[in-house]
Design a protein around this motif. Structure first.
Motif, PDB file in Angstrom:
ATOM      1  N   GLY A 101       3.122 -19.889   5.707  1.00  0.00           N
ATOM      2  CA  GLY A 101       3.956 -20.638   6.642  1.00  0.00           C
ATOM      3  C   GLY A 101       4.499 -19.794   7.774  1.00  0.00           C
ATOM      4  O   GLY A 101       4.913 -20.311   8.806  1.00  0.00           O
ATOM      5  N   ASP A 102       4.511 -18.481   7.601  1.00  0.00           N
ATOM      6  CA  ASP A 102       5.013 -17.570   8.628  1.00  0.00           C
ATOM      7  C   ASP A 102       3.911 -17.223   9.613  1.00  0.00           C
ATOM      8  O   ASP A 102       2.738 -17.446   9.364  1.00  0.00           O
ATOM      9  CB  ASP A 102       5.503 -16.266   7.983  1.00  0.00           C
ATOM     10  CG  ASP A 102       6.728 -16.468   7.097  1.00  0.00           C
ATOM     11  OD1 ASP A 102       7.426 -17.483   7.269  1.00  0.00           O
ATOM     12  OD2 ASP A 102       6.967 -15.608   6.228  1.00  0.00           O
ATOM     13  N   SER A 103       4.316 -16.628  10.734  1.00  0.00           N
ATOM     14  CA  SER A 103       3.301 -16.142  11.665  1.00  0.00           C
ATOM     15  C   SER A 103       2.557 -14.987  10.986  1.00  0.00           C
ATOM     16  O   SER A 103       3.139 -14.224  10.224  1.00  0.00           O
ATOM     17  CB  SER A 103       3.944 -15.696  12.974  1.00  0.00           C
ATOM     18  OG  SER A 103       4.915 -14.697  12.724  1.00  0.00           O
ATOM     19  N   PRO A 104       1.254 -14.864  11.253  1.00  0.00           N
ATOM     20  CA  PRO A 104       0.443 -13.851  10.567  1.00  0.00           C
ATOM     21  C   PRO A 104       0.950 -12.431  10.827  1.00  0.00           C
ATOM     22  O   PRO A 104       1.199 -12.051  11.975  1.00  0.00           O
ATOM     23  CB  PRO A 104      -0.947 -14.039  11.159  1.00  0.00           C
ATOM     24  CG  PRO A 104      -0.944 -15.366  11.799  1.00  0.00           C
ATOM     25  CD  PRO A 104       0.466 -15.664  12.178  1.00  0.00           C
ATOM     26  N   ARG A 105       1.122 -11.669   9.734  1.00  0.00           N
ATOM     27  CA  ARG A 105       1.530 -10.265   9.799  1.00  0.00           C
ATOM     28  C   ARG A 105       0.958  -9.547   8.590  1.00  0.00           C
ATOM     29  O   ARG A 105       0.936 -10.079   7.495  1.00  0.00           O
ATOM     30  CB  ARG A 105       3.051 -10.134   9.731  1.00  0.00           C
ATOM     31  CG  ARG A 105       3.784 -10.401  10.991  1.00  0.00           C
ATOM     32  CD  ARG A 105       5.269 -10.092  10.829  1.00  0.00           C
ATOM     33  NE  ARG A 105       5.818 -10.541   9.557  1.00  0.00           N
ATOM     34  CZ  ARG A 105       6.423 -11.709   9.350  1.00  0.00           C
ATOM     35  NH1 ARG A 105       6.562 -12.553  10.336  1.00  0.00           N
ATOM     36  NH2 ARG A 105       6.893 -12.022   8.179  1.00  0.00           N
ATOM     37  N   LEU A 106       0.527  -8.341   8.812  1.00  0.00           N
ATOM     38  CA  LEU A 106       0.079  -7.461   7.729  1.00  0.00           C
ATOM     39  C   LEU A 106       0.930  -6.212   7.809  1.00  0.00           C
ATOM     40  O   LEU A 106       1.017  -5.573   8.856  1.00  0.00           O
ATOM     41  CB  LEU A 106      -1.403  -7.108   7.891  1.00  0.00           C
ATOM     42  CG  LEU A 106      -1.981  -6.174   6.835  1.00  0.00           C
ATOM     43  CD1 LEU A 106      -2.064  -6.892   5.484  1.00  0.00           C
ATOM     44  CD2 LEU A 106      -3.360  -5.683   7.241  1.00  0.00           C
ATOM     45  N   HIS A 107       1.579  -5.871   6.704  1.00  0.00           N
ATOM     46  CA  HIS A 107       2.451  -4.702   6.651  1.00  0.00           C
ATOM     47  C   HIS A 107       1.857  -3.690   5.682  1.00  0.00           C
ATOM     48  O   HIS A 107       1.502  -4.056   4.564  1.00  0.00           O
ATOM     49  CB  HIS A 107       3.853  -5.125   6.192  1.00  0.00           C
ATOM     50  CG  HIS A 107       4.820  -4.003   6.162  1.00  0.00           C
ATOM     51  ND1 HIS A 107       5.006  -3.223   5.051  1.00  0.00           N
ATOM     52  CD2 HIS A 107       5.649  -3.503   7.111  1.00  0.00           C
ATOM     53  CE1 HIS A 107       5.915  -2.294   5.304  1.00  0.00           C
ATOM     54  NE2 HIS A 107       6.320  -2.458   6.553  1.00  0.00           N
ATOM     55  N   ILE A 108       1.713  -2.443   6.121  1.00  0.00           N
ATOM     56  CA  ILE A 108       1.195  -1.412   5.229  1.00  0.00           C
ATOM     57  C   ILE A 108       2.151  -0.225   5.202  1.00  0.00           C
ATOM     58  O   ILE A 108       2.897   0.019   6.156  1.00  0.00           O
ATOM     59  CB  ILE A 108      -0.225  -0.934   5.612  1.00  0.00           C
ATOM     60  CG1 ILE A 108      -0.237  -0.214   6.959  1.00  0.00           C
ATOM     61  CG2 ILE A 108      -1.205  -2.088   5.619  1.00  0.00           C
ATOM     62  CD1 ILE A 108      -1.565   0.460   7.288  1.00  0.00           C
ATOM     63  N   THR A 109       2.115   0.499   4.092  1.00  0.00           N
ATOM     64  CA  THR A 109       2.847   1.752   3.949  1.00  0.00           C
ATOM     65  C   THR A 109       1.803   2.850   3.773  1.00  0.00           C
ATOM     66  O   THR A 109       0.864   2.697   2.994  1.00  0.00           O
ATOM     67  CB  THR A 109       3.779   1.702   2.724  1.00  0.00           C
ATOM     68  OG1 THR A 109       4.667   0.588   2.873  1.00  0.00           O
ATOM     69  CG2 THR A 109       4.585   2.977   2.583  1.00  0.00           C
ATOM     70  N   VAL A 110       1.967   3.937   4.513  1.00  0.00           N
ATOM     71  CA  VAL A 110       1.025   5.046   4.468  1.00  0.00           C
ATOM     72  C   VAL A 110       1.803   6.323   4.141  1.00  0.00           C
ATOM     73  O   VAL A 110       2.817   6.618   4.782  1.00  0.00           O
ATOM     74  CB  VAL A 110       0.282   5.202   5.819  1.00  0.00           C
ATOM     75  CG1 VAL A 110      -0.627   6.418   5.812  1.00  0.00           C
ATOM     76  CG2 VAL A 110      -0.509   3.933   6.133  1.00  0.00           C
ATOM     77  N   ALA A 111       1.316   7.070   3.146  1.00  0.00           N
ATOM     78  CA  ALA A 111       1.962   8.312   2.724  1.00  0.00           C
ATOM     79  C   ALA A 111       0.997   9.478   2.902  1.00  0.00           C
ATOM     80  O   ALA A 111      -0.205   9.327   2.701  1.00  0.00           O
ATOM     81  CB  ALA A 111       2.385   8.199   1.269  1.00  0.00           C
ATOM     82  N   ASP A 112       1.559  10.641   3.283  1.00  0.00           N
ATOM     83  CA  ASP A 112       0.712  11.825   3.459  1.00  0.00           C
ATOM     84  C   ASP A 112       1.127  13.003   2.586  1.00  0.00           C
ATOM     85  O   ASP A 112       0.643  14.107   2.753  1.00  0.00           O
ATOM     86  CB  ASP A 112       0.670  12.248   4.927  1.00  0.00           C
ATOM     87  CG  ASP A 112       1.956  12.921   5.394  1.00  0.00           C
ATOM     88  OD1 ASP A 112       2.982  12.862   4.683  1.00  0.00           O
ATOM     89  OD2 ASP A 112       1.930  13.515   6.495  1.00  0.00           O
TER      90      ASP A 112
END
Length: 124
Positions: free
Chosen positions: A59-70
């Motif tokens: 139902g929300d506007s399309p979003r992709l959230h990622i977390t990146v660790a180094d």
């Protein structure tokens, strides 16, 4: 069934060594800085392992959230207008380039340029 158990035990024991090898590989990519050395609000290029992927609800506007660790810290990236990107999954090696800004105590970039790094696992 025995083959599955054998594979799980083998993979469990080697995960830390493989993760360290992946992080060493990423540190050799030209032009990347470690997360701990990242200067907020400047164009930067980091490399790391995707540790989390979250998609917006339908139902929300399309979003992709990622977390990146180094290994020195983690950053967040949000891709607006997309719910998924082929190849971006937990465990994937990725390079992100963009302007990382401090937001709620974390560094975050919107729509950064990304490059997936291929490993030996991608060949299987």
């Amino acid at each position: 069934m025995l083959d599955l158990i054998t594979r799980l035990v083998r993979d469990f024991g080697s995960r830390d060594a493989e993760a360290r090898a992946d992080l060493r590989l990423l540190s050799q990519i030209p032009g990347v800085v470690s997360v701990q050395d990242l200067a907020p609000r400047q164009m930067s290029r980091i490399a790391g392992v995707v540790s989390a992927v979250t998609q917006s609800c339908s139902g929300d506007s399309p979003r992709l959230h990622i977390t990146v660790a180094d290994g020195t810290g983690e950053v967040h990236a949000q891709f607006l207008g997309r719910r998924e990107i082929s190849g971006i999954r937990p465990g994937a090696l990725i390079v992100l380039e963009g302007r990382f800004c401090a937001h709620d105590g974390a560094l975050k970039a919107h729509n950064p340029v990304y490059e997936l790094i291929h490993t030996r696992d991608d060949q299987e």
